[in-house]
Design a protein around this motif. Structure first.
Motif, short mmCIF file in Angstrom:
data_model
loop_
_atom_site.label_atom_id
_atom_site.label_comp_id
_atom_site.label_asym_id
_atom_site.label_seq_id
_atom_site.Cartn_x
_atom_site.Cartn_y
_atom_site.Cartn_z
N LEU A 138 0.81 -1.19 -0.02
CA LEU A 138 0.00 -0.13 0.04
C LEU A 138 0.79 1.06 0.08
CD1 LEU A 138 -3.06 0.63 0.45
CD2 LEU A 138 -2.59 0.91 2.66
N TYR A 139 1.81 1.33 0.77
CA TYR A 139 2.97 2.42 1.05
C TYR A 139 3.60 2.64 -0.34
CZ TYR A 139 5.56 5.17 4.30
OH TYR A 139 6.23 6.36 4.90
N VAL A 140 3.96 1.75 -1.05
CA VAL A 140 4.73 1.81 -2.14
C VAL A 140 3.80 2.19 -3.38
CG1 VAL A 140 6.04 0.49 -4.06
CG2 VAL A 140 6.56 0.11 -1.83
N LYS A 141 2.57 1.55 -3.36
CA LYS A 141 1.74 2.09 -4.32
C LYS A 141 1.37 3.38 -4.47
CE LYS A 141 -2.86 0.84 -5.22
NZ LYS A 141 -3.90 0.51 -4.09
N ASN A 142 0.81 3.86 -3.34
CA ASN A 142 0.51 5.21 -3.06
C ASN A 142 1.58 6.29 -2.92
OD1 ASN A 142 -2.11 4.34 -3.21
ND2 ASN A 142 -2.01 3.98 -0.72
N TYR A 176 3.70 6.71 -0.56
CA TYR A 176 3.49 7.69 0.88
C TYR A 176 5.02 8.13 1.20
CZ TYR A 176 -1.22 5.81 1.92
OH TYR A 176 -2.60 5.58 1.94
N VAL A 177 6.10 7.49 0.73
CA VAL A 177 7.29 7.87 1.29
C VAL A 177 7.51 9.40 1.18
CG1 VAL A 177 8.75 7.47 -0.71
CG2 VAL A 177 9.69 7.06 1.66
N VAL A 187 5.98 11.07 9.13
CA VAL A 187 7.14 10.43 9.92
C VAL A 187 8.20 10.49 9.14
CG1 VAL A 187 7.86 7.94 10.72
CG2 VAL A 187 5.45 8.96 11.36
N ILE A 188 8.24 10.37 7.71
CA ILE A 188 9.28 10.48 6.92
C ILE A 188 9.68 12.12 6.65
CG2 ILE A 188 10.41 10.02 4.62
CD1 ILE A 188 10.10 7.50 6.25
N ASN A 198 -1.97 17.86 7.73
CA ASN A 198 -3.30 17.89 6.81
C ASN A 198 -3.76 16.57 6.80
OD1 ASN A 198 -1.92 16.09 4.89
ND2 ASN A 198 -0.92 17.99 3.95
N LYS A 199 -5.21 16.35 6.21
CA LYS A 199 -5.75 15.38 5.93
C LYS A 199 -5.11 14.13 5.74
CE LYS A 199 -10.58 14.38 4.51
NZ LYS A 199 -11.65 14.74 3.60
N MET A 200 -4.33 14.28 4.22
CA MET A 200 -3.52 13.15 3.98
C MET A 200 -2.58 12.65 4.83
SD MET A 200 -2.91 10.82 1.82
CE MET A 200 -2.72 10.89 0.07
#
Lengths: 247, 219
Positions: free
Chosen positions: A72-76, A78-79, A84-85, A107-109
């Protein structure tokens, strides 16, 4: 009798010694996972922060987070959004997810990314930035369901994180070094390296061997690649060390 | 080039020592906000005695680009005097074969990450070699906890003597932070590690190996 405070130090110093003696990648990973479990940390990722040319998977040294979470992290991607990053650019010190919730207006995201950890049974986590002198930033990021992140626990985990990173890096480099099959130099490359060793320039070598400077430069370039170096002088050192030439 | 001077010979090199104590004032008192004894813009303390050994990395213009001071812990130990709470592994901060490193500065006049690495390696290789020749078993020092990864990069055998504790008001105060005590074991192998650390060609080769292949290691 041992005080509670001292208990953290004793077990951490023991961990540091144990992990320093291990050489196998899998044994080091097992040791780390077991140690952080004592703090209630059930997942850990240790990685180099990916640059523009590398992906999250390539930068991972160790990951025990559920694969669905990582997918999920890679697909979106998120990094580049995960607070946190992104907090890494603001501090060299360790911080928890709760610290970020308290410190920053998210923010929301960003809130969504943090909350999503809960679906994977992680309510809080600790991030330890690891800066080296070459300017690389790596992190030790561990999380769990209500983990112990008291001040003493954090001091212990900082040491655990730094030594874990160093041990894993050492094991990976060692494994890769042993896997490299070296391509030998050709007789002509050896001849050119001998002249390089005697301090001659490409022009001078071209004249001696009666070949073009471009050809000499190409021999030197190929030798450097085979000897795993970018520097002319170090190529000579490597060629001598590996028995390709002798003076 | 790294020059090694004994404290008892200080009077023979007055210009070097004036420069050194001014540099220390600039770095530690002005730069880091530490509360240290000073006199006329010079930072000199009780450990600058006859037994101290100074390592000075001096460039071709006579400017000090790197320095560290070591003292025999049996007589002079900042850790024993002020930071004994940092030792949690039961070891004594004083031992005849343990020296203590303090006032460590690396400031090459031309700055880049690679040149910083080379300068650090030059100074610490000289220190490690001196220790090998003088039968010193390890170097003890108190460091800012954030810098532990860079010490580990240089010497993988560095061991903590305890966890980190706040000093000077802690992380969020100017002049404060977290500190910890470490021991740096001395051996021929470590000397090679320190020298390799400054070898830039090899550094990039190793980095290329690690970043290229780490992806395969995920389990």
């Amino acid at each position: 009798m041992q005080s509670t405070e001292n208990k953290y130090a004793v077990r951490t110093l023991e961990f540091v010694e144990r992990v320093g003696r291990l050489e196998r990648y899998s044994s080091i990973c097992k040791e780390i996972e077991q140690e952080i479990l004592w703090y209630g940390l059930t997942s850990v990722s240790i990685l180099k922060i990916p640059g523009p040319m590398s992906t999250l998977e390539e930068s991972m040294l160790l990951n025990t987070r559920p694969s669905e979470y990582l997918d999920l992290y890679v697909k979106n991607n998120y990094v580049i959004k995960d607070p946190v990053i992104t907090e890494l650019s603001q501090t060299e010190k360790s911080y928890t997810w709760s610290d970020i919730r308290k410190k920053r207006a998210l923010n929301k995201m960003q809130k969504y990314i943090l909350d999503e950890g809960r679906d994977f049974e992680a309510t809080d986590g600790l991030v330890i930035p690891i800066h080296n002198l070459s300017g690389e930033i790596s992190i030790f990021s561990a999380c769990g369901d209500n983990p112990n992140l008291s001040n003493r626990a954090r001091s212990s985990l900082e040491l655990i994180g730094m030594y874990s990173y160093e041990s894993l890096k050492r094991a990976v480099i060692k494994k890769k070094k042993s896997e490299i099959v070296r391509e030998p130099l050709t007789p002509r490359e050896r001849e050119v390296m001998l002249w390089v060793a005697s301090g001659k320039t490409d022009d001078e070598i071209a004249e001696i061997l009666n070949i073009s400077t471009t050809t000499v430069a190409s021999h030197v370039q190929n030798s450097k690649r085979k000897l795993n170096t970018f520097k002319r002088t170090y190529a000579v050192v490597q060629a001598i060390k590996l028995g390709e030439i002798s003076l | 080039m790294v020059t090694i001077i004994k404290g008892k010979d200080r009077a023979e090199y007055p210009e070097f020592f004036t420069q050194l104590f001014k540099l220390r004032y600039k770095v530690f008192v002005e730069g880091r906000g530490w509360s240290l004894p000073t006199k006329h813009g010079l930072e000199i303390d009780q450990y600058d005695d006859d037994e101290a050994i100074y390592f000075l990395d001096v460039n071709e213009h006579g400017i000090i680009e790197g320095t560290v001071r070591i003292t025999p812990t049996v007589q002079s130990s900042l850790t024993a005097d002020y930071f004994s709470h940092l030792i949690e592994n039961g070891q004594s901060p004083r031992s005849s074969r343990v020296y203590e490193a303090t006032r460590y500065i690396v400031r090459p006049s031309q700055k880049s990450r690679d040149l910083n690495r080379a300068a650090k390696s030059r100074l610490l290789a000289a220190l490690t070699q001196w220790c090998l020749e003088n039968d010193v078993e390890s170097i003890q020092t108190v460091i800012d906890s954030n810098t532990l990864p860079t010490f580990l990069e240089l010497n993988p055998k560095v061991l903590p003597m305890g966890l980190s504790y706040p000093y000077g008001g802690g992380r969020n105060t100017h002049g404060g932070g977290d500190c910890m005590a470490i021991r740096w074991p001395i051996s021929q192998e470590i000397l090679e590690c320190v020298r390799l650390y400054g070898d830039l060609s090899l550094l990039h080769a190793v980095d290329a190996i690690s970043s290229e292949n780490i992806g395969e290691m995920i389990h």
